[in-house]
Write an enzyme that holds these catalytic residues in place. Structure first.
Site, PDB file in Angstrom:
ATOM      1  N   GLY A   1       0.772  -1.234   0.000  1.00 39.39           N
ATOM      2  CA  GLY A   1       0.000   0.000   0.000  1.00 39.39           C
ATOM      3  C   GLY A   1       0.801   1.282   0.000  1.00 39.39           C
ATOM      4  O   GLY A   1       0.224   2.363  -0.140  1.00 39.39           O
TER       5      GLY A   1
ATOM      6  N   GLY B   1       3.803  -3.440  -3.875  1.00 40.71           N
ATOM      7  CA  GLY B   1       3.560  -3.623  -5.303  1.00 40.71           C
ATOM      8  C   GLY B   1       3.895  -2.336  -6.033  1.00 40.71           C
ATOM      9  O   GLY B   1       4.978  -2.160  -6.594  1.00 40.71           O
ATOM     10  N   ARG B   2       2.979  -1.404  -5.944  1.00 45.15           N
ATOM     11  CA  ARG B   2       3.100  -0.134  -6.649  1.00 45.15           C
ATOM     12  C   ARG B   2       4.432   0.574  -6.414  1.00 45.15           C
ATOM     13  O   ARG B   2       5.056   1.086  -7.340  1.00 45.15           O
ATOM     14  CB  ARG B   2       1.964   0.780  -6.190  1.00 45.15           C
ATOM     15  CG  ARG B   2       1.854   2.092  -6.938  1.00 45.15           C
ATOM     16  CD  ARG B   2       0.911   3.041  -6.218  1.00 45.15           C
ATOM     17  NE  ARG B   2      -0.338   2.407  -5.839  1.00 45.15           N
ATOM     18  CZ  ARG B   2      -1.424   2.332  -6.622  1.00 45.15           C
ATOM     19  NH1 ARG B   2      -1.409   2.883  -7.803  1.00 45.15           N
ATOM     20  NH2 ARG B   2      -2.519   1.717  -6.200  1.00 45.15           N
TER      21      ARG B   2
ATOM     22  N   ARG C   1      -6.212   3.277 -15.040  1.00 41.35           N
ATOM     23  CA  ARG C   1      -6.233   4.040 -13.787  1.00 41.35           C
ATOM     24  C   ARG C   1      -6.911   5.409 -13.890  1.00 41.35           C
ATOM     25  O   ARG C   1      -7.695   5.766 -13.018  1.00 41.35           O
ATOM     26  CB  ARG C   1      -4.821   4.165 -13.207  1.00 41.35           C
ATOM     27  CG  ARG C   1      -4.207   2.794 -12.843  1.00 41.35           C
ATOM     28  CD  ARG C   1      -2.928   2.920 -12.048  1.00 41.35           C
ATOM     29  NE  ARG C   1      -3.186   3.444 -10.731  1.00 41.35           N
ATOM     30  CZ  ARG C   1      -3.049   4.683 -10.362  1.00 41.35           C
ATOM     31  NH1 ARG C   1      -2.560   5.577 -11.193  1.00 41.35           N
ATOM     32  NH2 ARG C   1      -3.355   5.054  -9.148  1.00 41.35           N
TER      33      ARG C   1
ATOM     34  N   TYR D   1     -10.081   5.394 -11.457  1.00 44.37           N
ATOM     35  CA  TYR D   1      -9.905   6.110 -10.188  1.00 44.37           C
ATOM     36  C   TYR D   1      -9.790   7.612 -10.358  1.00 44.37           C
ATOM     37  O   TYR D   1      -9.507   8.320  -9.391  1.00 44.37           O
ATOM     38  CB  TYR D   1      -8.609   5.663  -9.477  1.00 44.37           C
ATOM     39  CG  TYR D   1      -8.388   4.185  -9.342  1.00 44.37           C
ATOM     40  CD1 TYR D   1      -9.281   3.386  -8.630  1.00 44.37           C
ATOM     41  CD2 TYR D   1      -7.251   3.594  -9.878  1.00 44.37           C
ATOM     42  CE1 TYR D   1      -9.047   2.031  -8.479  1.00 44.37           C
ATOM     43  CE2 TYR D   1      -7.007   2.236  -9.726  1.00 44.37           C
ATOM     44  CZ  TYR D   1      -7.907   1.461  -9.035  1.00 44.37           C
ATOM     45  OH  TYR D   1      -7.670   0.122  -8.886  1.00 44.37           O
TER      46      TYR D   1
ATOM     47  N   CYS E   1     -14.788   3.909 -27.425  1.00 44.87           N
ATOM     48  CA  CYS E   1     -16.112   4.546 -27.468  1.00 44.87           C
ATOM     49  C   CYS E   1     -16.689   4.716 -26.071  1.00 44.87           C
ATOM     50  O   CYS E   1     -17.679   4.073 -25.707  1.00 44.87           O
ATOM     51  CB  CYS E   1     -17.044   3.712 -28.335  1.00 44.87           C
ATOM     52  SG  CYS E   1     -16.337   3.444 -29.953  1.00 44.87           S
ATOM     53  N   GLU E   2     -16.049   5.535 -25.268  1.00 45.47           N
ATOM     54  CA  GLU E   2     -16.494   5.857 -23.914  1.00 45.47           C
ATOM     55  C   GLU E   2     -15.961   7.250 -23.613  1.00 45.47           C
ATOM     56  O   GLU E   2     -14.790   7.520 -23.857  1.00 45.47           O
ATOM     57  CB  GLU E   2     -15.835   4.935 -22.868  1.00 45.47           C
ATOM     58  CG  GLU E   2     -16.154   3.480 -22.985  1.00 45.47           C
ATOM     59  CD  GLU E   2     -17.058   2.985 -21.871  1.00 45.47           C
ATOM     60  OE1 GLU E   2     -17.469   3.798 -21.013  1.00 45.47           O
ATOM     61  OE2 GLU E   2     -17.352   1.783 -21.890  1.00 45.47           O
TER      62      GLU E   2
HETATM   63  C1  LIG Z   1      -2.957  -5.059  -3.716  1.00 38.76           C
HETATM   64  C2  LIG Z   1      -2.388  -5.625  -2.488  1.00 38.76           C
HETATM   65  C3  LIG Z   1      -1.060  -5.337  -2.135  1.00 38.76           C
HETATM   66  C4  LIG Z   1      -0.184  -4.389  -2.906  1.00 38.76           C
HETATM   67  O1  LIG Z   1      -0.611  -3.076  -2.810  1.00 38.76           O
HETATM   68  P1  LIG Z   1       0.341  -1.897  -3.351  1.00 38.76           P
HETATM   69  O2  LIG Z   1      -0.461  -0.688  -3.116  1.00 38.76           O
HETATM   70  O3  LIG Z   1       0.570  -2.164  -4.785  1.00 38.76           O
HETATM   71  O4  LIG Z   1       1.589  -1.937  -2.557  1.00 38.76           O
HETATM   72  C5  LIG Z   1      -0.551  -5.956  -1.022  1.00 38.76           C
HETATM   73  N1  LIG Z   1      -1.302  -6.805  -0.272  1.00 38.76           N
HETATM   74  C6  LIG Z   1      -2.582  -7.091  -0.585  1.00 38.76           C
HETATM   75  C7  LIG Z   1      -3.337  -8.023   0.269  1.00 38.76           C
HETATM   76  C8  LIG Z   1      -3.169  -6.511  -1.692  1.00 38.76           C
HETATM   77  O5  LIG Z   1      -4.437  -6.772  -1.982  1.00 38.76           O
END
Ligand SMILES: *Cc1c(COP(=O)(O)O)cnc(C)c1O
Length: 436
Positions: free
Chosen positions: A259, A299-300, A336, A340, A366-367
């Site tokens: 996150g 992740g991100r 994205r 969002y 087409c949106e």
């Molecule tokens: C999506 C997700 C992540 C990764 O989130 P990031 O914002 O990309 O770091 C980690 N753990 C769980 C359980 C997720 O669903």
């Protein structure tokens, strides 16, 4: 695609993954490492995702180093970008993986059967088949999100005679200042089990012959750029861990989820090493003296800034007072902004001074929701020019679809003197393959 390495050819780690460099013609051109994006577009076509392996390594290293003081494992969140070449690179960095489906498990196992030992399995809707596959592979831990799921896992594990290490994903009721669609840590969200029920479920799990309570997990959302919500959630989790340990449960792992957000433009964030350090300090402080093995699921923050989406301007058009730049990439390539209202920086690949104008950058779908930017001040671009949509390494290609029967983009990874195709552009044959 290969090229000579010379004095300036190798990207030094401290450098931005994408930066303007002088080209032989004297113009400044946006490059990934030593590769002008214009060259990559010519060779591989557009729309094209371009990733910097150097940036990915660097970011992973920085985040890992920030936690050097405590036992920990980075479990890369596969859904951010599941490309096999990216997973392979990340596995080589000694990371584990956070998966949310049987498909993601399969990807990780393709990288190495041995990677399973570093896999945590999250998600509110794991099927029996997915559990079986993960049990057979021998993953590190299931992050269980409900009582019913726990019961099913106990049953599947008993049937296969495989011990399942489990963590309950608890819902800490912590608000994260992020988009409502990617906030997950409040009671009203579908994720996790309430803290108040966790104790009872752990006791139940501990009594099952094929379940082994091994940790507690939490994930409060995505694109969170403040440390406070992470520490608040972890403090609650740690209190629970202490209680459960007093009851005799041997919990080894605390999974803090992912996150951590990135700067899509506009936010004021410190340079990444300091930012990662702050995040780590916030978590380590919340941990206090309780000895645990931390799992992190970034992740991100690892992939986002390491990738860009390269697109060509098809047309310019004016509708009354509005100016539009129509690109060959669309919301099916990068969802994205549409999903969002997310902001992505957009820059022309060819640099140089030009006047600004206010435009909408839109795709061919087409949106009305098919846009990358609205009323954005951008340098004036011509038809046929290349644009780079920045910070698209995470939740870019992984959210891509074939909407409007568009072929999904190709992906290229730049690694030192090589630019390697890591997913070829889809063909009409790919598009129609499943249909009867
Ligand atoms: C999506 C997700 C992540 C990764 O989130 P990031 O914002 O990309 O770091 C980690 N753990 C769980 C359980 C997720 O669903």
């Amino acid at each position: 695609m290969k090229r000579q390495t010379g004095p300036n050819r190798n990207q030094s780690p401290a450098e931005e993954p994408f930066s303007y460099r002088a080209s032989p013609g004297g113009r400044r051109v946006l490059c990934c490492g030593s590769f002008p994006l214009s060259e990559l577009a010519k060779k591989f076509g557009t729309p094209l995702y371009v990733y910097s392996a150097a940036a990915l390594r660097e970011r992973s290293w920085v985040l890992d180093s920030a936690f050097a003081g405590v036992p920990h494992t980075l479990c890369y969140s596969v859904k951010a970008n599941p490309n096999l070449s990216i997973l392979r690179l990340i596995y080589g960095l000694k990371c584990g993986f956070d998966i949310v489906s049987g498909g993601e498990l399969e990807r990780v196992l393709r990288v190495s059967r041995r990677a399973a030992a570093r896999v945590v399995f999250s998600g509110v809707g794991k099927t029996a088949a997915e559990m079986d596959a993960a049990l057979r592979a021998g993953i590190l831990m299931f992050n269980v999100e409900s009582e019913s799921e726990l019961a099913l896992l106990a049953e599947r594990a008993a049937r296969l005679k495989r011990r399942a290490r489990v963590a309950l994903r608890v819902n800490p009721h912590v608000a994260a200042n992020t988009h409502p669609y990617i906030s997950t840590g409040l009671r009203r969200h579908k994720f996790g089990v309430p803290m108040t029920e966790a104790r009872r479920l752990y006791r139940w799990a501990a009594a099952q012959p094929f379940l082994l309570p091994a940790g507690v997990s939490v994930h409060i959302g995505s694109q969170i750029t403040e440390v406070a919500p992470f520490s608040a959630a972890l403090r609650r989790v740690i209190a629970l861990v202490r209680e459960l340990r007093e009851e005799g449960l041997r919990l080894t792992y605390v999974d803090c989820g992912g996150g951590l957000g990135i700067n899509y433009g506009g936010q004021r964030l410190p340079p990444f090493p300091r930012y990662a350090e702050r995040y780590a300090q916030g978590l380590v402080r919340a941990l206090g003296p309780t000895p645990v093995h931390l799992l992190l699921e970034p992740g991100r923050v690892l992939l986002g800034p390491a990738g860009a989406l390269l697109t060509r301007v098809l047309y310019r058009k004016t509708n009354g007072p509005k100016r539009f730049v129509v690109t060959d990439a669309a919301m099916n390539d990068l969802l994205r902004p549409s999903l969002y209202g997310a902001h992505h920086r957009i820059v022309p690949v060819e640099g140089g001074g030009r006047s600004l104008e206010t435009v909408d950058v839109v795709g061919p779908i087409c949106e009305t929701g098919d846009f990358f930017a609205r009323d954005r001040r951008l340098p004036q671009v011509k038809e046929g020019e290349l644009l780079a949509i920045m910070d698209a390494g995470a939740y870019g290609m992984s959210l891509a679809s074939n909407y409007n029967s568009r072929l999904r983009a190709a992906e290229v990874m730049v690694d030192g003197a090589r630019a390697k195709l890591i997913r070829r552009r889809e063909t009409m044959r790919d598009l129609l393959r499943q249909e009867i």
